[in-house]
Write a protein that holds these residues in place. Structure first.
Motif, short mmCIF file in Angstrom:
data_model
loop_
_atom_site.label_atom_id
_atom_site.label_comp_id
_atom_site.label_asym_id
_atom_site.label_seq_id
_atom_site.Cartn_x
_atom_site.Cartn_y
_atom_site.Cartn_z
N PRO A 173 13.92 7.31 -1.06
CA PRO A 173 12.46 8.27 -1.06
C PRO A 173 12.57 9.81 -1.15
O PRO A 173 13.69 10.40 -0.94
CB PRO A 173 11.96 7.78 0.30
N PHE A 174 11.60 10.38 -1.82
CA PHE A 174 11.38 11.71 -1.86
C PHE A 174 10.52 12.61 -0.76
O PHE A 174 9.66 11.77 -0.37
CB PHE A 174 10.90 12.20 -3.19
N TYR A 175 10.77 13.75 -0.33
CA TYR A 175 9.95 14.70 0.33
C TYR A 175 9.28 15.77 -0.32
O TYR A 175 9.94 16.36 -1.06
CB TYR A 175 11.10 15.05 1.54
N GLU A 176 8.13 16.12 0.04
CA GLU A 176 7.57 17.26 -0.04
C GLU A 176 7.26 17.97 0.93
O GLU A 176 6.27 17.61 1.88
CB GLU A 176 6.18 17.07 -1.07
N VAL A 177 7.68 19.19 1.31
CA VAL A 177 7.64 19.93 2.67
C VAL A 177 6.77 21.37 2.33
O VAL A 177 6.94 21.86 1.39
CB VAL A 177 9.11 20.21 3.15
N HIS A 178 5.92 21.09 3.21
CA HIS A 178 5.30 22.67 3.16
C HIS A 178 5.49 23.22 4.38
O HIS A 178 5.18 22.76 5.56
CB HIS A 178 3.47 22.11 3.02
#
Lengths: 168, 80
Positions: free
Chosen positions: A61-66
């Motif tokens: 899985p991939f992560y998009e962190v803000h």
């Protein structure tokens, strides 16, 4: 909106980063905004280095962190980091940057279809208020696995949003 | 008018009413009834400027000058 509360150990990610207003002068929910371009850069990297990279790192899985900072509230600027998990810092490919998310408790929300492109942050913050929690760190991340089919098929997609929390 | 445009018009109205005050993008987002992230996304889509860029362009130059020089004068009224 329903949430599951979980505690996680630190998460070590390798990926790429953007800082600023990611929607500046772009169509907003297309892959042309800065977040879309960041994903394109990351995916291009994975493709070009597929023979050198671990399977799990390549396929997610991939992560998009803000990540929010002092200029977020005043000027609307923040950091967006996209990446995948690595087991240790010695596994960090030299083209990429690392991000280590701290061990904390998270509220996990599953977004389906149109919810993904809606104002889920407002609903999540309202949920925190109503359930006696507040944010423990100024970041959140979106978790993309096989349930996410892409922006063109958002109606058939699901993602999870993780928000670090503590009791008020 | 669609609800999204209505909310952004409310945000533009809020900016005009508070031009001389040290408002932040998060204040404008609250006035529109959006989270900060969704507000930035929606504002850019409709206005074709970032909210902060729009605010700076609308703000009288004297106020901007004071901010640049970090002068401690009150902003209210925009005088001088």
């Amino acid at each position: 909106m329903e949430a599951t509360i979980i505690a996680l150990e630190p998460i070590l990610l390798a990926g790429l980063s953007f800082y600023g207003d990611p929607f500046n002068a772009s169509d907003v929910w297309t892959e042309e905004n800065q977040i879309g371009q960041l994903w394109q850069r990351f995916m291009k990297y994975l493709k070009h280095h597929q023979n050198e990279l671990d399977e799990t790192f390549q396929h997610g899985p991939f992560y998009e962190v803000h990540l929010y900072g002092p200029e977020t509230e005043s000027e609307g600027l923040f950091e967006v980091f996209v990446g995948s998990r690595i087991p240790g810092i010695e596994e960090l490919p030299y083209h990429l940057m690392a991000k280590r998310l701290p061990s904390t408790q998270y509220a996990v929300f599953t977004l389906s279809g149109k919810e993904i492109v809606g104002d889920w942050e407002q609903e999540i913050l309202a949920w925190l208020d109503q359930n006696g929690y507040r944010e423990s760190y100024p970041f959140n991340f979106q978790y993309y696995d096989a349930r996410y089919k892409g922006l063109d098929s958002v109606d058939d997609s699901e993602i999870d949003v993780y928000l670090p929390i503590e009791a008020t | 008018m669609d609800p999204q445009t209505e909310r952004i018009l409310a945000a533009l109205g809020y900016i005009e009413q508070h031009l001389c005050e040290p408002i932040m993008v998060s204040d404008i987002a609250r006035a529109a009834g959006y989270s900060l992230f969704h507000f930035i996304r929606t504002f850019n889509k409709i206005v074709r400027h970032t909210p902060y860029d729009y605010l700076m362009r609308r703000r009288p130059w004297r106020v901007s000058l004071r901010r640049m020089r970090a002068l401690p004068e009150p902003l209210a009224g925009c005088s001088g």
